[in-house]
Design a protein around this motif. Structure first.
Motif, mmCIF file in Angstrom:
data_model
loop_
_atom_site.group_PDB
_atom_site.id
_atom_site.type_symbol
_atom_site.label_atom_id
_atom_site.label_comp_id
_atom_site.label_asym_id
_atom_site.label_seq_id
_atom_site.Cartn_x
_atom_site.Cartn_y
_atom_site.Cartn_z
ATOM 1 N N CYS A 97 3.267 3.332 4.127
ATOM 2 C CA CYS A 97 3.063 2.292 3.433
ATOM 3 C C CYS A 97 2.971 1.128 5.146
ATOM 4 O O CYS A 97 2.412 1.612 6.113
ATOM 5 N N SER A 98 1.769 0.086 4.634
ATOM 6 C CA SER A 98 1.492 -0.660 5.651
ATOM 7 C C SER A 98 2.494 -1.182 6.590
ATOM 8 O O SER A 98 2.013 -1.728 7.696
ATOM 9 N N TYR A 127 -6.547 0.416 4.822
ATOM 10 C CA TYR A 127 -5.009 0.498 5.634
ATOM 11 C C TYR A 127 -5.848 1.204 6.868
ATOM 12 O O TYR A 127 -4.959 2.426 7.547
ATOM 13 N N LYS A 164 -4.917 1.385 9.672
ATOM 14 C CA LYS A 164 -3.907 1.289 11.199
ATOM 15 C C LYS A 164 -3.641 2.227 11.165
ATOM 16 O O LYS A 164 -2.386 3.483 11.287
ATOM 17 N N PHE A 165 -3.301 3.336 9.126
ATOM 18 C CA PHE A 165 -3.062 4.417 9.289
ATOM 19 C C PHE A 165 -3.275 5.681 9.807
ATOM 20 O O PHE A 165 -4.727 6.090 10.803
ATOM 21 N N GLY A 183 0.920 -1.323 0.125
ATOM 22 C CA GLY A 183 -0.065 -0.004 -0.253
ATOM 23 C C GLY A 183 0.872 1.461 -0.221
ATOM 24 O O GLY A 183 0.744 2.193 0.912
#
Length: 102
Positions: free
Chosen positions: A95-96, A55, A57-58, A42
Motif C-alpha cells: 500500500c502507499s 503511486y 514511489k512504489f 492503494g
C-alpha cells in the motif's frame, strides 16, 4: 461444601477462552482490496499489481512483509497492520503507506 468457587472459576475460564477465540477469529480476517481504507491507500494483496502510475514511489521489492508497519513475523503469509485495525494484510501485498523497516 461451598461449590460457588469452582463454578465461578469455570465461568471466568469459559468467558476468557471465548474472548481469546473471538480475538483470534478477528485477527485472521484479511483486508479486502475493495474496502474503503484499502482503496484509499492503494492496497493490493500482491505488490506486483501495484499501480505504478498512480503511486510512483512504489519500487520493486517493496511489500507488506518488509514494511515497518507490518506486525507479522518473517515468513508469515499475513500479519497485522495498524492501518487496517483487526484485519490482516497479505505479506506479499503493498500500500502507499509502505515504509522501510529499520
Amino acid at each position: 461444601m461451598n461449590r460457588s468457587l469452582p463454578r465461578r472459576v469455570f465461568l471466568l475460564t469459559l468467558a476468557s477462552s471465548g474472548a481469546a477465540l473471538a480475538t483470534g477469529a478477528q485477527a485472521q480476517a484479511l483486508v479486502d482490496e475493495k474496502d474503503a481504507q484499502a482503496v484509499a491507500l492503494g492496497y493490493v494483496a500482491d505488490a506486483r499489481r501495484a499501480d505504478v502510475k498512480k503511486y510512483p514511489k512504489f519500487a520493486a521489492g517493496q511489500n507488506c512483509a518488509n514494511c515497518a508497519l507490518y506486525q507479522g513475523r518473517a515468513g508469515d503469509k499475513a500479519g497485522g497492520c495498524p492501518l487496517f485495525g483487526a484485519k490482516q494484510v497479505a505479506g506479499p501485498g503493498w500500500c502507499s503507506a509502505w515504509a522501510k523497516k529499520a
